[in-house]
Design a protein around this motif. Structure first.
Motif, PDB file in Angstrom:
ATOM      1  N   ARG A   6      -8.384  -7.512   1.766  1.00  0.00           N
ATOM      2  CA  ARG A   6      -8.905  -6.718   1.037  1.00  0.00           C
ATOM      3  C   ARG A   6     -10.356  -6.487   1.590  1.00  0.00           C
ATOM      4  O   ARG A   6     -11.233  -7.291   1.868  1.00  0.00           O
ATOM      5  CB  ARG A   6      -8.942  -7.310  -0.560  1.00  0.00           C
ATOM      6  N   GLY A  14      -7.155   0.356  -4.068  1.00  0.00           N
ATOM      7  CA  GLY A  14      -7.063  -0.272  -5.139  1.00  0.00           C
ATOM      8  C   GLY A  14      -8.068   0.135  -6.209  1.00  0.00           C
ATOM      9  O   GLY A  14      -9.186   0.947  -5.595  1.00  0.00           O
ATOM     10  N   ARG A  19      -4.631  -9.459  -8.624  1.00  0.00           N
ATOM     11  CA  ARG A  19      -5.755  -9.035  -7.650  1.00  0.00           C
ATOM     12  C   ARG A  19      -6.601 -10.485  -7.084  1.00  0.00           C
ATOM     13  O   ARG A  19      -7.045 -10.472  -6.225  1.00  0.00           O
ATOM     14  CB  ARG A  19      -6.955  -8.271  -8.175  1.00  0.00           C
ATOM     15  N   TYR A  44      -6.702  -2.219   0.275  1.00  0.00           N
ATOM     16  CA  TYR A  44      -5.727  -3.320   0.862  1.00  0.00           C
ATOM     17  C   TYR A  44      -4.927  -2.847   1.992  1.00  0.00           C
ATOM     18  O   TYR A  44      -4.450  -1.755   2.264  1.00  0.00           O
ATOM     19  CB  TYR A  44      -4.866  -3.684  -0.090  1.00  0.00           C
ATOM     20  N   ILE A  63       0.233  -0.609  -5.358  1.00  0.00           N
ATOM     21  CA  ILE A  63      -0.778  -1.351  -6.254  1.00  0.00           C
ATOM     22  C   ILE A  63      -0.233  -0.586  -7.791  1.00  0.00           C
ATOM     23  O   ILE A  63       0.298   0.370  -7.895  1.00  0.00           O
ATOM     24  CB  ILE A  63      -2.227  -0.635  -6.069  1.00  0.00           C
ATOM     25  N   GLY A 118      -4.237  -3.226 -11.353  1.00  0.00           N
ATOM     26  CA  GLY A 118      -4.501  -3.715  -9.853  1.00  0.00           C
ATOM     27  C   GLY A 118      -3.560  -4.662  -9.261  1.00  0.00           C
ATOM     28  O   GLY A 118      -3.794  -5.318  -7.991  1.00  0.00           O
TER      29      GLY A 118
END
Length: 345
Positions: free
Chosen positions: A150, A123, A203, A129, A176, A180
């Protein structure tokens, strides 16, 4: 179709590409046949299919990637599973970062029971991720529980943030999107039956859209996002392999089924070609055969091919060629990377 040299990889599981190269992740066999093990490998190919680099690594008694991601920093990330048969539990999630200088770090995530990572995505702002599922502190002996983590620090890999996806039994795909946003696909266990489940979150973890589909005994393991925001999700169910076409607003337009090999037919991957067409690959491990089909916006499939081998991942290039990762037989040859020529006009 033609086999393409992918270095020392024996079975491929994941693909990603940039304008300059194609990255292939898989495992290689090691040792004599009676005590053979397998370990992680990466191959880098030029746009003309020349092998640029071949990296092999050994992280455990057995280890193999299930996902690969290329970060804007130039780092390559692998996510998968590492196995130590002498330990309890034997299976743990494995996340690895390679920089231009070689192996930068590895992160082993271990719960009280078995756990494995199934997919990875890079990302913005230095984040990565990873999704997967666990039978440990998250789940139980009989019922898995999904996780989404993450990794905040690309340099060290030591800092993680966990998102609440406790209503998923498994997560098998992540993409993604703009700004984001995270697009997740997997399955939830409802009254003893698996149901395909897709979620879109910011996110920050704020929920944007949640889609739990009505059909039972379905598990979603492939997801792609078109430029107009359309979501295509695919997986496996009681009637074979399925693909669902979903509008940006979350409306399911249709479900297409492929049962080329009966109820054992499963989904391997989805991919877009350079024209924006959706391609769907899957097969049956029981008969070691695969299908490749073109999925149209109205649910039609005007072109389908059957071939030997198992496909686990797929990606397109700028010339409308498709690359399939897996374990294939073609003519008298055998290999982990198959190219399907498209021929853009």
């Amino acid at each position: 179709m033609q086999l393409v040299n992918s270095g020392g990889i024996d079975v491929a599981f994941a693909l990603t590409r940039t304008k300059a190269e194609l990255l292939v992740a898989g495992h290689y066999w090691s040792g004599p046949p009676d005590t053979q093990t397998y370990h992680s490998a990466i191959a880098r190919l030029a746009p003309d299919d020349r092998l640029l680099d071949d990296i092999r690594a050994n992280f455990a008694e057995y280890d193999a990637p299930r996902g690969i991601a290329l970060h804007p920093s130039g780092s390559v990330f692998l996510a998968g599973v590492a196995t130590e048969t002498t330990q309890d539990p034997p299976y743990r999630s494995l996340v690895v970062r390679f920089s231009a200088q070689g192996l930068a770090w590895r992160a082993d995530e271990r719960s009280q029971k078995n756990e494995q990572a199934t997919a990875i995505a890079a990302g913005p702002a230095g984040t990565t991720y990873v999704v997967g599922y666990s039978y440990g502190a998250l789940g139980t002996d009989d019922q898995p529980r999904a996780f989404l983590r993450r990794y905040l620090d690309v340099d060290s890999g030591t800092s993680t943030v966990a998102y609440d996806v406790s209503d998923f039994a498994r997560l098998d795909a992540i993409t993604i999107g703009e700004r984001g946003r995270l697009y997740l696909a997997g399955s939830s266990l409802i009254a003893g039956q698996y149901r395909a489940h897709v979620r879109v979150i910011e996110r920050s973890g704020t929920l944007v859209r949640d889609m739990l589909f009505e059909e039972r005994t379905e598990q979603a393991n492939a997801l792609l996002l078109k430029d107009d925001g359309t979501i295509v999700v695919a997986g496996s169910g009681a009637h074979g392999a399925f693909a669902k076409w979903i509008t940006p607003e979350g409306l399911e337009l249709f479900t297409s089924w492929v049962a080329a090999f009966g109820e054992t037919t499963t989904t391997g991957a989805l991919a877009l070609d350079a024209r924006g067409a959706v391609w769907w690959v899957g097969g049956s491990p029981e008969v070691n055969s695969s299908f490749l089909t073109n999925l149209m916006e109205d649910g039609d499939r005007p072109w389908t091919s059957l071939f030997d081998g198992s496909a686990h991942a797929m990606v397109g290039d700028d010339s409308c060629n498709l690359y399939l990762a897996g374990d294939f037989g073609l003519g008298e040859g055998r290999g982990p990377l198959l190219k399907v020529r498209g021929g853009a006009e």
